[in-house]
Write an enzyme that holds these catalytic residues in place. Structure first.
Site, PDB file in Angstrom:
ATOM      1  N   GLU A  22      16.730  82.378  63.325  1.00 44.47           N
ATOM      2  CA  GLU A  22      16.362  82.050  61.942  1.00 44.47           C
ATOM      3  C   GLU A  22      14.895  81.659  61.820  1.00 44.47           C
ATOM      4  O   GLU A  22      14.322  81.693  60.728  1.00 44.47           O
ATOM      5  CB  GLU A  22      17.273  80.943  61.391  1.00 44.47           C
ATOM      6  CG  GLU A  22      16.953  79.525  61.825  1.00 44.47           C
ATOM      7  CD  GLU A  22      17.417  79.179  63.232  1.00 44.47           C
ATOM      8  OE1 GLU A  22      17.243  78.016  63.638  1.00 44.47           O
ATOM      9  OE2 GLU A  22      17.955  80.069  63.935  1.00 44.47           O
ATOM     10  N   HIS A  25      16.261  80.485  68.558  1.00 38.18           N
ATOM     11  CA  HIS A  25      16.476  80.354  67.111  1.00 38.18           C
ATOM     12  C   HIS A  25      16.081  81.628  66.361  1.00 38.18           C
ATOM     13  O   HIS A  25      14.924  81.774  65.949  1.00 38.18           O
ATOM     14  CB  HIS A  25      15.629  79.202  66.565  1.00 38.18           C
ATOM     15  CG  HIS A  25      16.123  77.851  66.907  1.00 38.18           C
ATOM     16  ND1 HIS A  25      16.968  77.129  66.088  1.00 38.18           N
ATOM     17  CD2 HIS A  25      15.882  77.062  67.987  1.00 38.18           C
ATOM     18  CE1 HIS A  25      17.223  75.952  66.640  1.00 38.18           C
ATOM     19  NE2 HIS A  25      16.586  75.885  67.795  1.00 38.18           N
ATOM     20  N   CYS A  45      21.519  77.287  69.262  1.00 40.50           N
ATOM     21  CA  CYS A  45      20.985  76.054  69.848  1.00 40.50           C
ATOM     22  C   CYS A  45      22.093  74.992  69.925  1.00 40.50           C
ATOM     23  O   CYS A  45      23.023  75.152  70.706  1.00 40.50           O
ATOM     24  CB  CYS A  45      19.756  75.598  69.078  1.00 40.50           C
ATOM     25  SG  CYS A  45      18.764  74.367  69.980  1.00 40.50           S
TER      26      CYS A  45
END
Length: 224
Positions: free
Chosen positions: A204, A202, A85
């Protein structure tokens, strides 16, 4: 492997990245940009957020930070580097990857789950998948539109450096499935060598079962 997760003023996904990596058994810690990278760093994540408030352009100011020069040096030595990002924006601004991320075609901040199609399964970031696999990964950005000139895009495709494209649940790359108007629906690319990558979604946030999605584990598993 010891992974440094670089935090700038305005970063807000660093702890998410550390926790996701820890879940995968990776030794990771936040590294404040002014302190530089720990001497034992053998992996780097540049996480999401709004470094320096996204002034000038998203990632433009952070890319001038001395710690980014350290990241470039490690990348040149073969250390794996992932920009996510805002980290992807920083990576492109710093020349670690081609292209640039600009304002979404919708001119809105978009936060939603999207589907990604794996385009190249031979990189460290995609080795856990097969070409054509469809992943569900969240996005959260206002400047996530990947742009690159026609000749550079042709080279990117010819060199098989596109990691992911936005697609629908059936793996079809369509205009409707492209959330931000990215060139070629590109969601992630590698640098000149495939141990360096940037991506707008993302991973994560799709690693812990409690978050309702685990498709990002294979991406971060490159550090395991």
């Amino acid at each position: 492997m010891t992974v440094a997760v670089v935090r700038f003023g305005g970063s807000n996904c660093d702890r998410d990245a550390v926790r996701a990596l820890a879940h995968l058994g990776v030794d990771a810690a936040v590294a404040w940009h002014d302190d530089g990278l720990p001497a034992d760093t053998d992996g780097v994540v540049v996480p999401g957020g709004f470094s320096y408030g996204d002034y000038l352009r998203a990632g433009a100011m952070a890319a001038q930070s001395p710690v980014v020069a350290e990241v470039r040096a490690l990348a040149a030595d073969g250390v794996p580097v992932l920009g996510v990002c805002n980290g992807a924006q920083i990576g492109c601004e710093a020349g670690l990857a081609p292209g640039a991320f600009t304002t979404n075609a919708s001119a809105r901040f978009q936060c939603e789950r999207v589907h990604l199609r794996v385009e190249n399964a031979t990189t460290p970031w995609t080795a856990a998948y097969s070409e054509g696999d469809v992943l569900e990964i969240p996005i959260a950005h206002g400047e996530g539109r990947f742009e690159i000139d026609d000749d550079a895009y042709a080279d990117l495709v010819a060199d098989d450096r596109v990691l992911f494209r936005y697609c629908n649940a059936d793996g079809e790359v369509t205009e409707a499935a492209n959330p931000n108007g990215s060139t070629g629906a590109v969601a992630g690319v590698t640098g000149d060598r495939d141990h360096v990558a940037v991506m707008m979604p993302h991973p994560e946030r799709a690693t812990l079962p409690a978050l309702g999605a685990t498709d990002g584990q294979g991406i971060l598993g490159a550090f395991a």
